[in-house]
Motif scaffolding. Structure first.
Motif, mmCIF file in Angstrom:
data_model
loop_
_atom_site.group_PDB
_atom_site.id
_atom_site.type_symbol
_atom_site.label_atom_id
_atom_site.label_comp_id
_atom_site.label_asym_id
_atom_site.label_seq_id
_atom_site.Cartn_x
_atom_site.Cartn_y
_atom_site.Cartn_z
ATOM 1 N N THR A 687 34.111 87.265 96.752
ATOM 2 C CA THR A 687 33.235 86.217 97.265
ATOM 3 C C THR A 687 31.790 86.677 97.057
ATOM 4 O O THR A 687 31.444 87.825 97.378
ATOM 5 C CB THR A 687 33.486 85.952 98.745
ATOM 6 N N PHE A 688 30.944 85.801 96.541
ATOM 7 C CA PHE A 688 29.560 86.169 96.220
ATOM 8 C C PHE A 688 28.606 85.500 97.215
ATOM 9 O O PHE A 688 28.554 84.262 97.315
ATOM 10 C CB PHE A 688 29.208 85.734 94.794
ATOM 11 N N TYR A 689 27.877 86.349 97.948
ATOM 12 C CA TYR A 689 26.874 85.886 98.896
ATOM 13 C C TYR A 689 25.511 85.966 98.183
ATOM 14 O O TYR A 689 24.989 87.049 97.931
ATOM 15 C CB TYR A 689 26.885 86.751 100.148
ATOM 16 N N ILE A 690 24.966 84.807 97.818
ATOM 17 C CA ILE A 690 23.796 84.741 96.923
ATOM 18 C C ILE A 690 22.554 84.282 97.686
ATOM 19 O O ILE A 690 22.606 83.310 98.452
ATOM 20 C CB ILE A 690 24.068 83.788 95.746
ATOM 21 N N LYS A 691 21.452 85.041 97.455
ATOM 22 C CA LYS A 691 20.148 84.666 97.998
ATOM 23 C C LYS A 691 19.156 84.522 96.847
ATOM 24 O O LYS A 691 19.179 85.329 95.913
ATOM 25 C CB LYS A 691 19.621 85.719 98.975
ATOM 26 N N CYS A 692 18.260 83.528 96.919
ATOM 27 C CA CYS A 692 17.255 83.304 95.868
ATOM 28 C C CYS A 692 15.840 83.296 96.476
ATOM 29 O O CYS A 692 15.633 82.827 97.602
ATOM 30 C CB CYS A 692 17.515 81.981 95.149
ATOM 31 N N GLU A 693 14.895 83.802 95.664
ATOM 32 C CA GLU A 693 13.487 83.907 96.078
ATOM 33 C C GLU A 693 12.612 83.331 94.967
ATOM 34 O O GLU A 693 12.825 83.627 93.788
ATOM 35 C CB GLU A 693 13.138 85.380 96.321
ATOM 36 N N ASP A 694 11.591 82.523 95.329
ATOM 37 C CA ASP A 694 10.687 81.998 94.306
ATOM 38 C C ASP A 694 9.509 82.949 94.108
ATOM 39 O O ASP A 694 9.406 83.998 94.774
ATOM 40 C CB ASP A 694 10.227 80.576 94.630
ATOM 41 N N LYS A 695 8.607 82.607 93.216
ATOM 42 C CA LYS A 695 7.497 83.493 92.872
ATOM 43 C C LYS A 695 6.478 83.632 94.004
ATOM 44 O O LYS A 695 5.608 84.497 93.950
ATOM 45 C CB LYS A 695 6.792 83.005 91.609
ATOM 46 N N PHE A 696 6.620 82.789 95.044
ATOM 47 C CA PHE A 696 5.731 82.899 96.197
ATOM 48 C C PHE A 696 6.390 83.662 97.344
ATOM 49 O O PHE A 696 5.911 83.625 98.477
ATOM 50 C CB PHE A 696 5.303 81.510 96.674
ATOM 51 N N LYS A 697 7.505 84.330 97.045
ATOM 52 C CA LYS A 697 8.247 85.147 98.007
ATOM 53 C C LYS A 697 8.908 84.314 99.103
ATOM 54 O O LYS A 697 9.223 84.832 100.187
ATOM 55 C CB LYS A 697 7.339 86.205 98.652
ATOM 56 N N ASN A 698 9.143 83.029 98.839
ATOM 57 C CA ASN A 698 9.879 82.204 99.789
ATOM 58 C C ASN A 698 11.369 82.505 99.655
ATOM 59 O O ASN A 698 11.940 82.415 98.550
ATOM 60 C CB ASN A 698 9.625 80.710 99.527
ATOM 61 N N ARG A 699 12.036 82.862 100.764
ATOM 62 C CA ARG A 699 13.452 83.221 100.800
ATOM 63 C C ARG A 699 14.165 82.394 101.868
ATOM 64 O O ARG A 699 13.505 81.736 102.687
ATOM 65 C CB ARG A 699 13.611 84.709 101.128
ATOM 66 N N PRO A 700 15.508 82.454 101.872
ATOM 67 C CA PRO A 700 16.240 81.754 102.943
ATOM 68 C C PRO A 700 15.786 82.243 104.311
ATOM 69 O O PRO A 700 15.564 83.440 104.526
ATOM 70 C CB PRO A 700 17.706 82.117 102.668
ATOM 71 N N ASN A 701 15.615 81.320 105.229
ATOM 72 C CA ASN A 701 15.139 81.648 106.563
ATOM 73 C C ASN A 701 16.020 80.918 107.578
ATOM 74 O O ASN A 701 16.219 79.697 107.462
ATOM 75 C CB ASN A 701 13.681 81.219 106.706
ATOM 76 N N PRO A 702 16.602 81.638 108.550
ATOM 77 C CA PRO A 702 16.440 83.054 108.872
ATOM 78 C C PRO A 702 17.070 83.976 107.818
ATOM 79 O O PRO A 702 17.853 83.513 106.983
ATOM 80 C CB PRO A 702 17.129 83.187 110.235
ATOM 81 N N PRO A 703 16.779 85.278 107.879
ATOM 82 C CA PRO A 703 17.215 86.206 106.832
ATOM 83 C C PRO A 703 18.728 86.378 106.715
ATOM 84 O O PRO A 703 19.201 86.916 105.708
ATOM 85 C CB PRO A 703 16.553 87.530 107.254
ATOM 86 N N ASP A 704 19.498 85.953 107.717
ATOM 87 C CA ASP A 704 20.955 86.130 107.630
ATOM 88 C C ASP A 704 21.637 84.932 106.987
ATOM 89 O O ASP A 704 22.860 84.784 107.048
ATOM 90 C CB ASP A 704 21.539 86.401 109.011
ATOM 91 N N ARG A 705 20.851 84.067 106.347
ATOM 92 C CA ARG A 705 21.408 82.912 105.636
ATOM 93 C C ARG A 705 21.394 83.165 104.146
ATOM 94 O O ARG A 705 20.561 83.911 103.621
ATOM 95 C CB ARG A 705 20.597 81.648 105.956
ATOM 96 N N CYS A 706 22.307 82.530 103.408
ATOM 97 C CA CYS A 706 22.378 82.617 101.948
ATOM 98 C C CYS A 706 21.883 81.314 101.333
ATOM 99 O O CYS A 706 21.876 80.257 101.972
ATOM 100 C CB CYS A 706 23.817 82.863 101.489
ATOM 101 N N SER A 707 21.483 81.417 100.061
ATOM 102 C CA SER A 707 21.174 80.193 99.312
ATOM 103 C C SER A 707 22.460 79.463 98.964
ATOM 104 O O SER A 707 22.506 78.228 98.953
ATOM 105 C CB SER A 707 20.401 80.538 98.037
#
Length: 715
Positions: A687-707
């Motif tokens: 199972t793949f738990y995937i997170k993505c970040e854009d060039k402005f350092k925006n990530r899934p919030n809160p940090p324990d969430r995946c994209s």
């Protein structure tokens, strides 16, 4: 900052100069003993005879008295002529004998090479033995090295001195001197200290004794620097001056003449004509204090104060005593600033001869006085005047006029002329005295210049004290070329057409004046334009960038900008512009999200202008990338994001999405930093738990969430 200093005494093994002297002498004595036990020899041989070792007979002969030396040398020369081997020790043989033709060039060179090599070897041995011996008795390595080298150099220098003379003991004094000089000039005493620094808040010392230190001309004074110099130091923002704020000081400032500001041809001279309690000086020519200043010649003088104050001066004695602002008339110096030094400029004083033509009679026969008073910031003022007195020479004016300035400076660039433009420009000339001036495109004498180009210079100016001429129009200007003109003037216009016209003084050489033709200024680029600027903050940095070329001096110019959507907006200079020395211009703006339009205007030193309007949009991006698609392609799991992004994954079930982005394994994105397509090897057992970040350092919030959480299935 406070510090403590503790001396550790002299460096390890350092010794006094007297010890150096004794050690050098000991080394020389050792060298002397070595020299007596190892006499150097050389031999002459007839034909192919070789050099032989000395025998006891030879050594005995070597001890012959000086009185027998000639007899010995004659017998040696006879033996040489007969081809016999002759052995002679080094003593009594001079260098010059080896340069004689009978010695043979090859043998002379060979002998000297051997002699130098052997003594160099001995010198090296002396150096090593001395250095080692001193080291064993506790002398530090550097000291031992200096003394060893001194002894070695002394030996070698003495040996060469012996060879150059017939005195075998010459090397003792010479070598000793060289050794001691080397030691003395290379020796230096060293001390070692341990310094401990402790940082603590700075407490300015009481009073204001050192406030003046902040007013260094090379380093601008600041409020922080000023306040750190004393508890009673006060920073005057407008004057950029640090002063001692002595609230109990009720004394007026002490005034004395300012020597450095006085015009070079003049000097201050005691003036005994000033009645006490007033004080002052007389301004006189440097070469003769009994003469007066020249008419129509400006000069500058000034005052020095012991405390900063405002000053005012009058040309007639002020009768009142009190606040200088309340006394009628007079002129303020230095724009009413509180300063230690104040200068006073005297313009082009007219001659007595000219004033008579204007029906003006000078009082006191051409004598002038300037009365100065000053007042401190506490309101303490001088009750008595400091007087500067001088006179104007009443003799005939024998000097030709000169041009003091022009409304357009000489060698100035001018704007480009288009086809519809008149190629001409207006110019105003200023002279030091009333005059008449003419101009021409040729370098000519005044009388040869066109009379149509003549103007009168009769009206005096108040700001500088020179005389303004009627405006002239320079014609025939050309683009991209140097436009040269010549201006000549003659004084005493009131004598024009009279029998005394011959008394007029004319410029011996015309004043050259040049205007530089230019090209149009080109605005090459202006950014940003027709674009969208994104960032993750509420206020976004936007850099306006402009490039210019051609024009005057390869496009160097000043650029300005203003918003054309704001009615109250005014043009403002780009950062670092103002000196017409940039062709690349940048300006930072901090803008909120929205649409913007700016007018850009650039102007070079010649007046050539170029304009452009730019528009752009500012957007704030505060959301993390969204995965819009996930699919299998061959042996890879691929995902697609709604914007350029960087994606990572984890396979640890017990952690699932609760991992830091930096700890994840990066997905492939075709070797670019950010992309919309991301892939990883297909594996249906994970199972793949995937997170993505854009060039402005925006990530899934809160940090324990995946994209996205992807569970591949099937083969």
């Amino acid at each position: 900052m406070k510090n403590k200093e503790k001396s550790l005494g002299k460096g390890k093994g350092t010794i006094a100069l007297s010890q150096i002297f004794l050690l050098v002498l000991s080394t020389i004595a050792f060298s002397f003993l070595l020299a007596n036990s190892l006499p150097l020899v050389r031999g002459y041989g007839g034909g192919d005879n070789q050099v032989s070792n000395p025998t006891s007979t030879d050594l005995e002969q070597d001890r012959q008295p000086v009185s027998e030396s000639e007899e010995i040398r004659e017998s040696m020369n006879e033996a040489i002529e007969e081809g016999e081997d002759v052995i002679e020790d080094n003593e009594g043989t001079s260098f010059w004998s080896y340069l004689s033709p009978s010695a043979g060039a090859g043998k002379s060179v060979g002998h000297w090479a051997g002699y130098i090599a052997s003594n160099a070897a001995i010198s090296y041995g002396i150096y090593q033995i001395t250095k080692l011996g001193l080291g064993t008795i506790g002398v530090d390595e550097r000291s031992a090295d200096i003394i060893g080298k001194g002894g070695a150099i002394g030996w070698f220098a003495g040996a060469i001195a012996t060879k150059l003379t017939w005195i075998s003991s010459a090397w003792i004094g010479f070598g000793a001197g060289i050794a001691i000089l080397y030691a003395l000039f290379t020796w230096k005493e060293e001390r070692y200290y341990q310094v401990t620094f402790t940082c603590a808040p700075w407490d300015a010392q009481k009073g204001g004794e050192y406030c003046k230190l902040c007013n260094d001309e090379d380093i601008p004074c600041t409020e922080y620097r000023c306040m750190s110099l004393g508890t009673h130091c006060e920073y005057l923002k407008e004057e950029q001056l640090c002063v001692y704020d002595d609230r109990i000081d009720i004394k007026p400032p002490v005034i004395k003449p300012w020597e450095e500001i006085l015009t070079e041809e003049y000097k201050y001279f005691p003036d005994n004509a000033i009645s006490p309690p007033h004080t002052g000086v007389r301004i006189v020519p440097e070469e003769n204090e009994k003469t007066c200043v020249s008419p129509f010649t400006p000069f500058t003088f000034g005052i020095e104060l012991d405390k900063p104050a405002r000053c005012k001066y009058w040309t007639s004695r002020p009768g009142e005593i009190g606040d200088i602002d309340e006394i009628k008339g007079g002129w303020n110096t230095e724009n009413k600033l509180l300063l230690y030094n104040h200068k006073i400029y005297v313009g082009y004083l007219p001659s007595v001869e000219y004033l008579e033509t204007q029906n003006i009679t000078l009082k006191a026969g051409g004598e002038f006085s300037v009365y100065v008073r000053c007042q401190t910031r506490q309101g303490d003022y001088n009750q008595h005047d400091f007087v500067f007195s001088f006179c104007v020479d009443d003799g005939p004016d024998m000097k030709a006029p000169w041009i003091t300035r022009t409304s357009i400076p000489d060698n100035s660039p001018i704007s480009y002329f288009y086809e519809e433009d008149l190629k001409e420009i207006n110019l105003t000339i200023y002279t030091n005295e009333p005059a008449q001036c003419r101009w021409s495109r040729l370098e000519q004498a005044y009388e040869d210049m066109p009379i149509l180009n003549q103007v009168n210079c009769l009206k005096g100016t108040l700001d500088v004290g020179d005389y303004i001429c009627d405006e002239i129009t320079l014609t025939g200007l050309e683009n991209r070329e140097n436009n040269d003109y010549y201006i000549s003037c003659i004084d005493k216009p009131h004598l024009e057409g009279t029998e005394e016209a011959y008394l007029r003084n004319v410029m011996q050489r015309a004043h050259p004046f040049r205007l530089i033709g230019t090209q149009p200024l080109i605005l090459d680029s202006a950014e940003p334009n027709n674009t969208i600027i994104r960032d993750s903050t509420g206020v976004i940095k936007v850099m306006l960038k402009v490039k210019t070329s051609v024009g005057y001096d390869k496009g160097k110019s000043n650029c300005e900008f203003k918003s054309n959507t704001d009615e109250n907006s005014r043009y403002a200079l780009f950062l670092n512009d103002g000196g017409y020395d940039n062709y690349e211009h940048e300006q930072r703006l901090d803008l909120a999200a929205g649409d913007y339009s700016y007018d850009i205007r650039c102007v070079d030193l010649g007046g050539n202008a170029a304009t452009r309007t730019i528009t752009f949009t500012v957007e704030t991006d505060t959301t993390a990338p969204t995965v819009v698609r996930a699919f299998r392609e061959g042996e890879y799991l691929k995902i697609v994001t709604d914007e350029d992004a960087k994606c990572v994954y984890s396979n640890i079930l017990t952690i699932d999405c609760r991992y830091d982005f930096e700890e994840g394994t990066e997905m492939d994105r075709d070797f670019v930093e950010y992309n919309t397509i991301h892939s990883l090897p297909w594996d249906s057992d994970k199972t793949f738990y995937i997170k993505c970040e854009d060039k402005f350092k925006n990530r899934p919030n809160p940090p324990d969430r995946c994209s996205i959480t992807a569970r591949p299935y099937g083969d």
